[in-house]
Design a protein around this motif. Structure first.
Motif, PDB file in Angstrom:
ATOM      1  N   LEU A   1       2.418  -1.810  -5.385  1.00 48.40           N
ATOM      2  CA  LEU A   1       2.679  -1.546  -3.981  1.00 48.40           C
ATOM      3  C   LEU A   1       4.001  -0.813  -3.801  1.00 48.40           C
ATOM      4  N   LYS A   2       3.921   0.233  -3.021  1.00 47.88           N
ATOM      5  CA  LYS A   2       5.145   0.998  -2.775  1.00 47.88           C
ATOM      6  C   LYS A   2       5.679   0.616  -1.407  1.00 47.88           C
TER       7      LYS A   2
ATOM      8  N   TYR B   1      -8.540   4.393   2.978  1.00 41.99           N
ATOM      9  CA  TYR B   1      -7.795   4.904   1.832  1.00 41.99           C
ATOM     10  C   TYR B   1      -8.052   3.999   0.637  1.00 41.99           C
ATOM     11  N   GLY B   2      -7.707   4.477  -0.533  1.00 46.78           N
ATOM     12  CA  GLY B   2      -8.004   3.732  -1.756  1.00 46.78           C
ATOM     13  C   GLY B   2      -6.861   2.826  -2.178  1.00 46.78           C
ATOM     14  N   LYS B   3      -7.137   2.003  -3.201  1.00 46.32           N
ATOM     15  CA  LYS B   3      -6.135   1.041  -3.683  1.00 46.32           C
ATOM     16  C   LYS B   3      -4.857   1.728  -4.157  1.00 46.32           C
ATOM     17  N   GLU B   4      -5.029   2.892  -4.782  1.00 50.96           N
ATOM     18  CA  GLU B   4      -3.854   3.583  -5.328  1.00 50.96           C
ATOM     19  C   GLU B   4      -2.922   4.055  -4.214  1.00 50.96           C
ATOM     20  N   GLN B   5      -3.471   4.070  -2.975  1.00 50.81           N
ATOM     21  CA  GLN B   5      -2.662   4.510  -1.834  1.00 50.81           C
ATOM     22  C   GLN B   5      -2.080   3.333  -1.058  1.00 50.81           C
ATOM     23  N   ALA B   6      -2.229   2.130  -1.595  1.00 47.69           N
ATOM     24  CA  ALA B   6      -1.795   0.939  -0.862  1.00 47.69           C
ATOM     25  C   ALA B   6      -0.386   1.126  -0.317  1.00 47.69           C
ATOM     26  N   SER B   7      -0.258   1.001   0.984  1.00 44.66           N
ATOM     27  CA  SER B   7       1.055   1.185   1.611  1.00 44.66           C
ATOM     28  C   SER B   7       0.993   0.643   3.033  1.00 44.66           C
TER      29      SER B   7
ATOM     30  N   PRO C   1      -9.293  -1.161   1.954  1.00 45.39           N
ATOM     31  CA  PRO C   1      -8.172  -1.915   2.532  1.00 45.39           C
ATOM     32  C   PRO C   1      -8.559  -2.813   3.710  1.00 45.39           C
ATOM     33  N   HIS C   2      -9.775  -2.641   4.255  1.00 43.08           N
ATOM     34  CA  HIS C   2     -10.053  -3.238   5.567  1.00 43.08           C
ATOM     35  C   HIS C   2      -9.833  -4.756   5.605  1.00 43.08           C
ATOM     36  N   HIS C   3     -10.486  -5.479   4.709  1.00 45.62           N
ATOM     37  CA  HIS C   3     -10.376  -6.941   4.792  1.00 45.62           C
ATOM     38  C   HIS C   3      -9.019  -7.444   4.316  1.00 45.62           C
ATOM     39  N   GLU C   4      -8.450  -6.749   3.343  1.00 46.76           N
ATOM     40  CA  GLU C   4      -7.091  -7.105   2.903  1.00 46.76           C
ATOM     41  C   GLU C   4      -6.133  -7.007   4.096  1.00 46.76           C
TER      42      GLU C   4
END
Ligand code: ZN
Length: 476
Positions: free
Chosen positions: A167-168, A178-184, A240-243
């Motif tokens: 996570l950045k 967006y995808g996991k690699e874009q988690a922000s 990302p929706h449910h997270e």
């Protein structure tokens, strides 16, 4: 009433867990509904057939299910679609909302008790964002939008099992998907910009619109309370929706948001996920236009376990139709049993079938085994009929069990009601007159009578065995 044997696979724990509702005998169930920017394809519809099976099973087991399914009628995709056609957002989404409910009805999917639209719950969303800002989880970016600071939520990533070090902190994403690699940090409230056209609300948060994720947090908690029993969605909703729903809801309330997360897998076509972006999909409308039976489509979508991927082919849909026909033939055969005396086997057979069916369905809705039980019963009872070892009462017992199974499966439609209904005298008379006209090759009269019957809701089907009739499905 706690049914100790009912288990579900919980995505949160990656385990099958015994289901214990918050309130005895009641289930608070939330399902992510459709984003109404296009017709649903049958890959989308698989999610709703799964939820329908889940709900019907809970109801079969005696639970009172409060089912809420939202409609996402404002997000990036709906706004883009509206712009392409130069119409209002409402005009644009209403077309797909109507089509979606039609699809659900055609597939014999029970309508959720509450179907909230995002655009009608802006106040609830604004209040939730305010709470998140007060508690230090929401902050305003330089662009005026409000973001969720994922580094503030210590369990961020717990549903999708994301590695936290990836996570950045402080990085932001403005789009809904967006995808996991874009988690922000993601948007809770998007400040208006020209891309949004005339879609905005003037609120305490400023002129703008909600982010997609806050919509579901606000609507689910409004109707079901701060903690839900079950939340469903497709596996693509996990991140990302449910997270993000978890991060928003739990940060706001300080309580656990959902006890059981249930996710259905994708429907594949030629080895790939069926999806809008891949342009490899069929809508329900496509299939009906090709002459396929809606109950065959339902059976096809229902008959593979919800956590398994499976492939759509037109041949497998044809196979589903033939399988259904076997059940319909069996029901007809049961009606024809007239013997006064029969053996005792039927009682044993039906009792065992019911128990087996219930046991496997209780185990995370093991539909393949449940259907195997049904077809085994069909096979065994057919043997009894062949050998004259079943009487009228026994046939009735088997029939009632099949009807109970169908409360869960929903694949018979009103087929099994057909013979119970008596036609009004005048209708019988009309059918007789039409037969006479046909025999006299008076097609004009025959057609006029057919039309008249259709107006009365009776549809005639000419078959090699003579004329058969059915009632038009009512739209309840
Ligand atoms: Zn949702």
């Amino acid at each position: 009433m706690v049914i100790l044997m009912l288990r579900f696979y919980n995505t949160m724990t990656r385990k099958k867990e015994v289901f214990e509702p918050i309130e005895e005998g009641k289930v608070r169930l939330y399902s992510c509904g459709l984003t109404v920017y296009d017709y649903a394809h049958i890959g989308n519809l698989r999610a709703y057939v799964f939820v329908d099976l889940l709900r019907r099973w809970l109801e079969y087991q005696g639970f009172n299910v409060k089912h809420v399914m939202n409609i996402t009628d404002v997000d990036d995709k709906t706004i883009r679609g509206m712009q392409k056609e130069s119409i209002s957002l409402k005009q644009y989404t209403q077309r797909y909302i109507d089509a979606f409910f039609e699809d659900l009805q055609v597939l014999n999917i029970k309508k959720a008790k509450i179907v909230p639209k995002a655009t009608e719950h802006i106040d609830e969303m604004v209040r939730l964002v305010e709470t998140l800002m007060e508690k230090g989880y929401g902050y305003r970016g330089e662009d005026g939008s409000i973001y969720y600071a994922i580094s503030r939520f210590k369990n961020y990533g717990k549903l999708s099992k994301m590695k936290l070090k990836k996570l950045k902190a402080g990085a932001r994403v403005k789009v809904d998907e967006y995808g996991k690699e874009q988690a922000s940090d993601f948007t809770l409230w998007k400040a208006w910009d020209p891309d949004d056209d005339n879609v905005f609300w003037e609120t305490k948060l400023g002129k703008g619109r909600p982010g997609w994720h806050i919509e579901c947090s606000a609507m689910s908690m409004k109707y079901l309370g701060e903690t839900l029993d079950i939340h469903t969605g497709g596996v693509d909703n996990i991140f990302p929706h449910h997270e993000n729903e978890i991060a928003q809801s739990e940060a706001a309330t300080g309580k656990k948001f959902v006890n059981y997360w249930l996710h259905n897998e994708h429907l594949l076509i030629k080895g790939e996920r069926m999806g809008k972006s891949l342009r490899n999909f069929y809508t329900l409308r496509d299939l009906l236009r090709m002459g396929h039976n809606p109950f065959a489509v339902r059976y096809f979508l229902l008959s593979t376990h919800y956590r398994k991927q499976f492939s759509f082919t037109l041949e497998s849909l044809e196979a589903a139709k033939n399988t259904l026909q076997r059940l319909y033939d069996f029901m007809e055969r049961l009606e024809e049993v007239e013997r006064r005396e029969g053996g005792k086997e039927i009682k044993e057979l039906t009792e065992k079938a019911r128990k087996d069916f219930e046991n496997v369905m209780d185990y995370d809705l093991d539909i393949s085994k449940a259907l195997a039980t049904v077809f085994n019963l069909v096979k065994e009872v057919n043997i009894l009929i062949d050998q004259g070892r079943i009487d009228r009462a026994g046939a009735e017992q088997a029939r009632n069990l099949m009807i109970d199974f169908d409360k869960v499966l929903g694949i018979f439609g009103d087929f099994w009601k057909r013979k119970e209904e008596k036609l009004p005298k005048e209708v019988e008379e009309l059918i007789r007159k039409r037969e006479e006209a046909r025999k006299a090759k008076d097609w004009k009269t025959a057609d006029t009578i057919r039309d008249k019957l259709r107006m009365m809701g009776i549809i005639l089907v000419d078959t090699p065995e003579g004329v058969k009739w059915k009632k038009e499905r009512s739209n309840d």
